[in-house]
Design an enzyme around this catalytic site. Sequence first.
Site, short mmCIF file in Angstrom:
data_model
loop_
_atom_site.label_atom_id
_atom_site.label_comp_id
_atom_site.label_asym_id
_atom_site.label_seq_id
_atom_site.Cartn_x
_atom_site.Cartn_y
_atom_site.Cartn_z
N GLU A 36 -72.08 25.77 3.62
CA GLU A 36 -70.39 25.53 4.07
C GLU A 36 -70.25 26.29 5.33
O GLU A 36 -70.64 27.52 5.61
CB GLU A 36 -69.58 26.45 3.01
CG GLU A 36 -68.18 26.52 3.38
CD GLU A 36 -67.34 27.28 2.46
OE1 GLU A 36 -66.23 27.40 2.54
OE2 GLU A 36 -68.23 28.42 1.75
N GLY A 42 -68.43 20.54 26.53
CA GLY A 42 -69.32 20.14 25.70
C GLY A 42 -70.19 21.13 24.70
O GLY A 42 -71.01 20.89 24.13
#
Length: 464
Positions: free
Chosen positions: A200, A214
């Site tokens: 998760e 980026g």
Amino acid sequence: MDSDTESVKRRKSSGSESESSVRDPKRTKIEDEDFQENGIDDEDEEEEEEEAKDEGDEDDEEKGEDDEEDDEEKEGEDGEGEEEDEEEDEEKKREEEEKYVTSFNFDGVEYKYKERPAVIEEREGKIEFRVVNNDNSKENLMILTGLKNIFQKQLPKMPREYIARLVYDRSHVSMAVVRKPLTVVGGITFRPFDTRKFAEIVFCAISSTEQVRGYGAHLMNHLKDYVKATSPVMYFLTYADNYAIGYFKKQGFSKEISLDRSVWMGYIKDYEGGTLMQCSMLPRIRYLDVNKILLLQKALIHKKIRAISKSHVVRKGLDHFRDSTTPVDPMTIPGLKEAGWTPEMDELARRPKRGPHFAVMQHVLSELQNHASAWPFAQAVNRDEVPDYYEVIKEPMDLSTMEQRLEADSYKTMEEFVYDARLVFNNCRAYNNETTTYYKNANKLEKFMVAKIKEIPEYSHLVE
């Protein structure tokens, strides 16, 4: 006698006045000579002043010409300097752009692709990606604290104490982007469930000043490769808010959850207003090389296409239209028939791809799907979990089915779209008791939909 005396006096007085009014010739002559002499002197002075002024003007003109020549020379020098500066700037720009281009040879052909600035910075040793957890080491705690501060700033709706608790929790792991020597610029905190083969993602954020380089995409690629290499985890699950959905989609996440609910239900944290998304990782892909891999795949596909087709052949333009405006038979155009073109394809291409109401329906459906009360209606009711549902509800409907119908252009009118939306809410109220969460969520979401459609004047009558 008195009168005679008065007349004599008057005559004398008149005579004196006449005498006083007569000009003295001698005095007048002297005054004229003085005036003439002074006049000559004034003219000489004026001529001298004019000559001096003319000489001054000539000097000023010569000086102005010299100044203009100096200015022109200076401008020329400045212009040459500016041109040199521009050339240097362009050269630096070219060098900077070339730095981001990576090339490789395949089958005798050179291929190039552009790397993200984050990749170049890592290659140059300016940044590194570090996996940390709370092991009480000083350096790891410093990195975790930097991550906590970024998460608290970039996720203002999250409680600060909650963020701190999870970041420092020993069951959670973090991957941080660290600019050397030890400045944290972003990261991801996740919790792995190795036995269930998923992890998760709890927090994901990059510092606001570093979001154009980026880092986010490169960080996710690092995380995927790390998790695959060190654990049996092959899936990511996360709850994304409306602002993060776009980012996660670009990283391979989808709203379609293929993992069985029994695998993750009760294990991950449920956030109100968030959209559950899943990423299924490919075992044979190294995500840090994904740009090169995709380019290689593209090259291989083009090679196979060239082996069976002439679509890569570039033909010269038609001479027909040079001197003529008459139609040309498409079948006579070189290469068109070989490409598989048919008249039916042309008819299909001329048809409008989307109906006139598509954009409105897409917007409303997206708003419904992202609403906090939409979770019970996101997918069709599972027949195994609720066996009698389809016995009670004869015309089932859900938001994912509506999305599929919308993409397939099944809704010819806005009325059909609204009918299906109301069907979702009516079905829920027909099956569930009014005290249940499902019933209340149906009312909330329907109210939200009505408000959204009322904002559009041409369709407001559909919900009145």
